[in-house]
Design a protein around this motif. Structure first.
Motif, short mmCIF file in Angstrom:
data_model
loop_
_atom_site.label_atom_id
_atom_site.label_comp_id
_atom_site.label_asym_id
_atom_site.label_seq_id
_atom_site.Cartn_x
_atom_site.Cartn_y
_atom_site.Cartn_z
N GLY A 1 0.82 -1.21 0.00
CA GLY A 1 0.00 0.00 0.00
C GLY A 1 0.85 1.26 0.00
N ALA A 2 1.88 1.28 0.82
CA ALA A 2 2.77 2.45 0.87
C ALA A 2 3.51 2.61 -0.46
CB ALA A 2 3.76 2.31 2.02
N GLY A 3 3.93 1.51 -1.04
CA GLY A 3 4.58 1.57 -2.35
C GLY A 3 3.65 2.11 -3.42
N ALA A 4 2.39 1.70 -3.38
CA ALA A 4 1.42 2.19 -4.36
C ALA A 4 1.20 3.69 -4.22
CB ALA A 4 0.11 1.44 -4.21
N VAL A 5 1.13 4.17 -2.98
CA VAL A 5 0.95 5.60 -2.76
C VAL A 5 2.15 6.38 -3.29
CG1 VAL A 5 0.80 7.38 -0.95
CG2 VAL A 5 -0.63 5.34 -0.82
N ILE A 6 3.34 5.89 -3.03
CA ILE A 6 4.56 6.56 -3.51
C ILE A 6 4.60 6.57 -5.03
CG2 ILE A 6 7.08 6.35 -3.60
CD1 ILE A 6 6.91 5.34 -0.68
N ILE A 7 4.26 5.46 -5.66
CA ILE A 7 4.27 5.39 -7.12
C ILE A 7 3.23 6.33 -7.71
CG2 ILE A 7 3.72 3.87 -9.07
CD1 ILE A 7 5.12 1.62 -7.50
#
Length: 91
Positions: free
Chosen positions: A38-44
């Motif tokens: 989830g955090a990776g998706a937000v950053i991307i």
């Protein structure tokens, strides 16, 4: 005695496994990966949004430079005020 009744009697004698009261390590690992993904998706998503804003601003600047010209675009020219530019061109 047939096979089905023997299986049923054996299964009736077996104690069900005790369910632990605390969360199992597998559940914690799953939640850890959910948070990481989830955090990776937000950053991307933020990176894609920011890159698209930069590209749009660059293309807009290039289009304005093609129409107005490189000489007219300077630090003193306000490119955001299109009405002012139209009045200046009409004169």
């Amino acid at each position: 005695m047939n096979i089905a009744s023997m299986i049923m009697s054996v299964l009736a004698q077996v104690d069900p496994p005790a369910v632990p009261a605390t969360s199992s390590p597998i559940e914690l690992d799953v939640w850890k990966w959910v948070v990481i993904i989830g955090a990776g998706a937000v950053i991307i998503l933020y990176a894609v949004k920011r890159i698209s804003e930069v590209v749009v601003n660059k293309k807009t600047d290039d289009m304005i430079r093609k129409v107005v010209g490189d000489d007219a675009v300077g630090e003193n020219v306000d490119l955001d005020d299109l009405e002012k530019m139209n009045k200046d061109l009409d004169q």
